[in-house]
Design an enzyme around this catalytic site. Sequence first.
Site, PDB file in Angstrom:
ATOM      1  N   CYS A 117      60.063  72.824  15.243  1.00 29.46           N
ATOM      2  CA  CYS A 117      61.352  73.174  14.634  1.00 29.46           C
ATOM      3  C   CYS A 117      62.439  72.134  14.889  1.00 29.46           C
ATOM      4  O   CYS A 117      62.897  71.482  13.957  1.00 29.46           O
ATOM      5  CB  CYS A 117      61.819  74.533  15.156  1.00 29.46           C
ATOM      6  SG  CYS A 117      60.762  75.863  14.599  1.00 29.46           S
TER       7      CYS A 117
HETATM    8  N1  LIG Z   1      56.432  78.084  15.748  1.00 27.18           N
HETATM    9  C1  LIG Z   1      57.699  78.402  15.886  1.00 27.18           C
HETATM   10  O1  LIG Z   1      58.202  78.561  17.000  1.00 27.18           O
HETATM   11  C2  LIG Z   1      58.592  78.617  14.684  1.00 27.18           C
HETATM   12  C3  LIG Z   1      59.845  79.208  14.891  1.00 27.18           C
HETATM   13  C4  LIG Z   1      60.668  79.414  13.816  1.00 27.18           C
HETATM   14  C5  LIG Z   1      60.255  79.009  12.556  1.00 27.18           C
HETATM   15  N2  LIG Z   1      59.045  78.410  12.363  1.00 27.18           N
HETATM   16  C6  LIG Z   1      58.677  78.024  11.000  1.00 27.18           C
HETATM   17  O2  LIG Z   1      57.725  78.958  10.516  1.00 27.18           O
HETATM   18  C7  LIG Z   1      56.776  78.289   9.667  1.00 27.18           C
HETATM   19  C8  LIG Z   1      55.368  78.492  10.201  1.00 27.18           C
HETATM   20  O3  LIG Z   1      55.284  77.917  11.497  1.00 27.18           O
HETATM   21  P1  LIG Z   1      54.127  78.243  12.508  1.00 27.18           P
HETATM   22  O4  LIG Z   1      54.553  77.697  13.828  1.00 27.18           O
HETATM   23  O5  LIG Z   1      53.738  79.693  12.421  1.00 27.18           O
HETATM   24  O6  LIG Z   1      52.939  77.353  11.916  1.00 27.18           O
HETATM   25  P2  LIG Z   1      51.400  77.432  12.287  1.00 27.18           P
HETATM   26  O7  LIG Z   1      50.816  76.110  11.958  1.00 27.18           O
HETATM   27  O8  LIG Z   1      51.218  78.020  13.646  1.00 27.18           O
HETATM   28  O9  LIG Z   1      50.841  78.513  11.250  1.00 27.18           O
HETATM   29  C9  LIG Z   1      50.785  78.312   9.882  1.00 27.18           C
HETATM   30  C10 LIG Z   1      49.527  78.939   9.351  1.00 27.18           C
HETATM   31  O10 LIG Z   1      49.510  78.776   7.928  1.00 27.18           O
HETATM   32  C11 LIG Z   1      48.179  78.537   7.527  1.00 27.18           C
HETATM   33  N3  LIG Z   1      48.202  77.919   6.214  1.00 27.18           N
HETATM   34  C12 LIG Z   1      48.449  76.634   5.873  1.00 27.18           C
HETATM   35  N4  LIG Z   1      48.403  76.486   4.541  1.00 27.18           N
HETATM   36  C13 LIG Z   1      48.125  77.700   4.022  1.00 27.18           C
HETATM   37  C14 LIG Z   1      47.946  78.170   2.703  1.00 27.18           C
HETATM   38  N5  LIG Z   1      48.060  77.378   1.647  1.00 27.18           N
HETATM   39  N6  LIG Z   1      47.656  79.472   2.533  1.00 27.18           N
HETATM   40  C15 LIG Z   1      47.520  80.298   3.619  1.00 27.18           C
HETATM   41  N7  LIG Z   1      47.687  79.911   4.883  1.00 27.18           N
HETATM   42  C16 LIG Z   1      47.987  78.624   5.085  1.00 27.18           C
HETATM   43  C17 LIG Z   1      47.620  77.661   8.634  1.00 27.18           C
HETATM   44  O11 LIG Z   1      46.206  77.703   8.650  1.00 27.18           O
HETATM   45  C18 LIG Z   1      48.240  78.293   9.872  1.00 27.18           C
HETATM   46  O12 LIG Z   1      47.434  79.285  10.430  1.00 27.18           O
HETATM   47  C19 LIG Z   1      57.210  76.827   9.632  1.00 27.18           C
HETATM   48  O13 LIG Z   1      58.042  76.637   8.526  1.00 27.18           O
HETATM   49  C20 LIG Z   1      58.016  76.677  10.903  1.00 27.18           C
HETATM   50  O14 LIG Z   1      58.970  75.655  10.804  1.00 27.18           O
HETATM   51  C21 LIG Z   1      58.195  78.233  13.408  1.00 27.18           C
END
Ligand SMILES: NC(=O)c1ccc[n+]([C@@H]2O[C@H](COP(=O)([O-])OP(=O)(O)OC[C@H]3O[C@@H](n4cnc5c(N)ncnc54)[C@H](O)[C@@H]3O)[C@@H](O)[C@H]2O)c1
Length: 441
Positions: free
Chosen positions: A282
């Site tokens: 992030c």
């Molecule tokens: N991790 C954090 O602390 C956090 C906090 C706030 C916001 N975010 C935001 O949330 C969003 C997700 O982050 P995250 O940390 O959960 O990511 P992550 O990589 O842990 O999870 C994303 C998931 O999406 C799946 N994926 C990718 N392409 C896909 C598709 N086309 N169809 C279905 N599934 C698909 C991946 O396999 C993965 O399991 C991002 O935009 C991130 O910036 C993350």
Amino acid sequence: MVETNVVAEPTAAILEEKIRSRRARVGIVGLGYVGLPLAVEFAKAGFSVTGIDISEEKTRRVNAGESYVGDISNATLAPLVESGKLRATSDFSAVLELDTINICVPTPLRKTKDPDMSFIVSSCQEIARHFHAGTLVILESTTYPGTTEELVLPMLTKGGLQVGRDFFLCFSPERVDPGNPRYQTVNIPKVVGGCTEACTQIGRLFYSQALQTVVPVSSTQVAEMVKLLENTFRMINIGLVNEMAMMCDRIGINVWEVIDAAATKPFGFMPFYPGPGLGGHCIPIDPFYLSWKTKQAGIEARFIELAGYINGQMPHFVVDKVQNALNDAGKPVKGSHILIMGVAYKRDIEDMRESPALDVLLLLQRRGGIVSYCDPHVPQLRLDGLSLQSVSQEAAAEADCVVIVTDHKAFDYTSLVERASLIVDSRNALKGVASPKIVRL
Ligand SMILES: NC(=O)c1ccc[n+]([C@@H]2O[C@H](COP(=O)([O-])OP(=O)(O)OC[C@H]3O[C@@H](n4cnc5c(N)ncnc54)[C@H](O)[C@@H]3O)[C@@H](O)[C@H]2O)c1
């Protein structure tokens, strides 16, 4: 939890009734750090939840009741799976059965620091193939202002459906803080803004079934910008305090003591702490979504660029400290054994995305150091053709220098100070410990 009266349009009224009665079938696309905890909260609230993820490894593990996210235990996940409340699939035809869809896919940066929208686009294309009237769609992935209406909306209206009448579309920023024992998905207030008033109201009703506090805002753009303000605020304040650390170092002042004393001011000051650099999915990334967007509108995001530059210098600053400390001990960095304590991007988690420890490790290697690492949360590390295994903390006794990069609680700091001959502490993990062996940031 907030209960609201949603507009009496027929589609909205049907969906509202399904949500209130928990009969709505909930879909979560992307089962990562954000999506899995959200899926769990809605399943706990009594909804039937389907997680969709392109990773068959993740769907297999969810269906086996096996969590891969630190904040979700198997003891929480497995009963939800066993009772049929939560299942996972890689097959997007599940969308045909869903009433709500939250999109939680990654939004990284390209090498050029431009937004990489490919995950949002590909998941929305798949959703659109099976999309139907009566659905609520909420984008949660962090992104630039305008994404929901400029990118996602056109993909969902291709079949002639009208937003706010036939289906509902919102943006809701995700604020989860992995590893935070106090604030988890359920008790972090949830901001939501819809394309229309009806969208916002249904989004609000939906979240209020499972989460404690919902904060509606007037548009998707406001909701998108909220997240960018929050993370830009952190990134710039960390940049400021990192610059302060470099200035204090130059003139021989302990920056940590300065911050602690400044933090006694009961108003108008909020402490941020210096460190080896930014990490995670992030803070190092999201502000560049904003600067990319505003550049198109002719505004240079100068604070963001400057803080990005300063934060990017921190791994080099830490490595210079290590080199100087070794020089002072009469050992050149070339050929010295250096043990890095902690490679995850922050304390007590296993996530290594964008971790500054990786930069510190590679920079020390390039200067000829023989580098190993210790991290109870990260048993193995693959990086730039390197494959390393975490060593035990006891290895500190053999190292010429120990570098604390991530201050995990699991480390035994007392024995570390006893065993090590030289310690560079980039996190003030050894606060209050006086020893000539310790070099602080
Ligand atoms: N991790 C954090 O602390 C956090 C906090 C706030 C916001 N975010 C935001 O949330 C969003 C997700 O982050 P995250 O940390 O959960 O990511 P992550 O990589 O842990 O999870 C994303 C998931 O999406 C799946 N994926 C990718 N392409 C896909 C598709 N086309 N169809 C279905 N599934 C698909 C991946 O396999 C993965 O399991 C991002 O935009 C991130 O910036 C993350």
